[in-house]
Design an enzyme around this catalytic site. Structure first.
Site, PDB file in Angstrom:
ATOM      1  CB  SER A 167      -0.896  -0.003   1.245  1.00 28.93           C
ATOM      2  OG  SER A 167      -1.347   1.307   1.516  1.00 28.93           O
ATOM      3  CG  ASP A 316      -6.663   3.271  -7.591  1.00 26.48           C
ATOM      4  OD1 ASP A 316      -7.108   2.592  -6.644  1.00 26.48           O
ATOM      5  OD2 ASP A 316      -5.915   4.253  -7.433  1.00 26.48           O
ATOM      6  NE  ARG A 347     -13.018   1.582  -6.228  1.00 25.01           N
ATOM      7  CZ  ARG A 347     -12.051   2.479  -6.209  1.00 25.01           C
ATOM      8  NH1 ARG A 347     -10.797   2.107  -6.364  1.00 25.01           N
ATOM      9  NH2 ARG A 347     -12.332   3.761  -6.055  1.00 25.01           N
TER      10      ARG A 347
HETATM   11  C1  S3P Z   1      -3.028   5.888  -3.396  1.00 26.79           C
HETATM   12  C2  S3P Z   1      -2.722   4.583  -3.154  1.00 26.79           C
HETATM   13  C3  S3P Z   1      -3.619   3.459  -3.427  1.00 26.79           C
HETATM   14  C4  S3P Z   1      -4.741   3.863  -4.385  1.00 26.79           C
HETATM   15  C5  S3P Z   1      -5.350   5.183  -4.042  1.00 26.79           C
HETATM   16  C6  S3P Z   1      -4.302   6.282  -4.030  1.00 26.79           C
HETATM   17  C7  S3P Z   1      -2.042   6.931  -3.062  1.00 26.79           C
HETATM   18  O1  S3P Z   1      -4.194   3.014  -2.229  1.00 26.79           O
HETATM   19  O2  S3P Z   1      -5.731   2.854  -4.397  1.00 26.79           O
HETATM   20  O3  S3P Z   1      -6.355   5.512  -4.990  1.00 26.79           O
HETATM   21  O4  S3P Z   1      -2.168   8.081  -3.505  1.00 26.79           O
HETATM   22  O5  S3P Z   1      -1.113   6.618  -2.300  1.00 26.79           O
HETATM   23  P1  S3P Z   1      -3.395   2.022  -1.244  1.00 26.79           P
HETATM   24  O6  S3P Z   1      -2.112   2.635  -0.950  1.00 26.79           O
HETATM   25  O7  S3P Z   1      -4.283   1.906  -0.041  1.00 26.79           O
HETATM   26  O8  S3P Z   1      -3.279   0.739  -1.981  1.00 26.79           O
END
Ligand code: S3P
Length: 433
Positions: A167, A316, A347
């Site tokens: 993440s 995403d 989702r």
């Molecule tokens: C993001 C990280 C992702 C993504 C989100 C934006 C970011 O989430 O799904 O739309 O800007 O760091 P995760 O880090 O929870 O996977």
């Protein structure tokens, strides 16, 4: 509540897309702790990023837009933020709240973070657990697993942490907290989550190192330099246009000045594996990130499997991949993607339920879905569930379907792609509201 009605048809033309959402959040939050004024050209003026703008202002950081499309962030240095006099509302933005938790854990003041009903259902334990290991004083609903969170700034210690999920929000949260510790924080990531934070913080002079899947961060010796960047187009927004162009006969789309960071463009790699006819030119660099123009036109696509480490590079775009898979030959499988259940909506469940209404042959799995194609989709009335990416994926499905498709609750589109409907119309789509 807005409803968008989409009639079938191809997309044709050249267009930029709005700026990268992830980079805009980071530029605001990191600019806030730089010493001096950061200049952000072409930031994303969308709902989620405006939550980050409002948050840094509540922390005493002035942000202004002297001319349209240029934001100036008057950074106050690593230790210059001020205690906010009210609760910070991060609205729908998971990136705002998770990065802020890391930034605020090591301050010398108290902050309370909350968000919309949607965000208050999303898991915060993934940042609270490691931050507590660093000595952070955080309390929240359900023992800190849910918002609102109360973050009482304290002296943090460094940790060596194996992240259980790939993440970028968790990684970025811990990199920010690591700037406020006395030792060396070591982070191991299980998959290649987007690396905008590493790139941007390093460019600002933060002592971050990276070797494979291991990163280190420590407190900078001096101040962080302000940013001077032009934010490229958001790959995740362009993906909708590229998907339509890859599937709908008669399409031809060029997306200009698009961020093509390898940790973000997994959807493109998957489309190419499925046989997509895509070319890229005008290579350049912007804001420390690779950019290019992408041209897409339709071909016959073959089914594929997305699993393992690849998942995080198109997390995403997976609802949109389900739409593309309805047009591909064979069974497309998405596995190892249980994280999808923790986004703005579950989702997996919402994508399966809504695409079925259009006649898709899609089956839900615990950690993903399976789609059998090709299918001639039939226009129907579907619902975004207030999820911006699902709303746009359904609009693209509507371009592919026979007859009209009505999508309810489309106001959320402005969270990440303000002007989506205008861009589609410019490329020839027939839309009604
Ligand atoms: C993001 C990280 C992702 C993504 C989100 C934006 C970011 O989430 O799904 O739309 O800007 O760091 P995760 O880090 O929870 O996977």
């Amino acid at each position: 509540m807005r409803t968008l009605i989409v009639s079938p048809g191809p997309l044709c033309g050249r267009t930029p897309v709005p700026a990268d959402k992830s980079m805009t959040h980071r530029a605001l939050l990191f600019g806030a702790i730089a010493e001096g004024v950061s200049r952000l050209r072409n930031p994303l003026n969308g709902g989620d990023c405006l939550a980050s703008w409002a948050a840094v202002q509540m922390l005493g950081v002035e942000v202004e837009e002297p001319v349209s499309g240029v934001w100036l962030v008057h950074g106050r240095g690593l230790d210059g933020l001020q205690e906010p006099s009210a609760v910070i509302d991060c609205n729908n933005s998971g990136t705002t709240v998770r990065l802020l938790a890391g930034l605020l854990a090591g301050q010398s003041f108290h902050t309370v973070l909350t968000g919309s009903e949607q965000l208050r259902k999303r898991p915060m334990g993934r940042v609270v657990t490691p931050l507590r290991q660093m000595g952070a004083d955080i309390a929240g609903r359900e023992e800190g697993r849910l918002l609102p969170l109360s973050v009482r700034g304290s002296q943090l210690n460094s940790i060596d942490y194996e992240m259980p999920v790939a993440s970028a929000q968790v990684k970025s949260c811990l990199l920010l907290a690591g700037l406020y510790t006395d030792g060396l924080t070591v982070l191991h990531e299980p998959g290649p989550a987007r690396d905008h934070s590493e790139r941007m913080l390093k460019a600002m002079g933060a002592p971050i190192t990276q070797l494979g899947s291991t990163m280190t961060v420590e407190r900078p010796q001096g101040p962080l330099h302000p940013l001077d960047i032009t934010i490229p187009g958001d790959f995740s927004s362009a993906a909708f246009l590229l998907a339509a162009a890859a599937c709908i006969p008669g399409s031809q789309v060029t997306v200009q000045r698009l961020g093509v960071n390898p940790t973000r463009r997994g959807f493109l790699d998957v489309l190419i594996r499925m046989g997509a006819d895509v070319t890229m030119d005008q290579w350049d660099e912007s804001g420390g990130e690779p950019i290019g123009d992408l041209h897409m036109q339709p071909t016959t696509l073959q089914a594929t499997t997305v699993a393992g480490n690849e998942v995080v590079t198109l997390i995403d775009e997976l609802p949109l991949l389900a739409v593309v898979a309805t047009q591909a030959q064979g069974v497309t499988e998405v596995r190892d993607a249980a994280e999808l259940r923790l986004k703005e909506t579950d989702r997996i469940a919402t994508t399966v339920a809504e695409l079925r209404k259009l006649g898709a042959h899609i089956e839900e799995r615990d950690d993903g879905f399976e789609v059998e194609g090709p299918t001639v989709l039939q226009g129907a009335h579907v619902d975004s569930h207030g999820d911006h990416r699902l709303a746009m994926a359904l609009a693209i499905a509507g371009l592919m379907a026979e007859g009209a498709t009505a999508i309810s609750h489309t106001d959320c589109i402005a969270d990440s792609f303000p002007g989506f409907e205008r861009t589609l119309a410019k490329l020839g789509a027939r839309l009604d509201e």
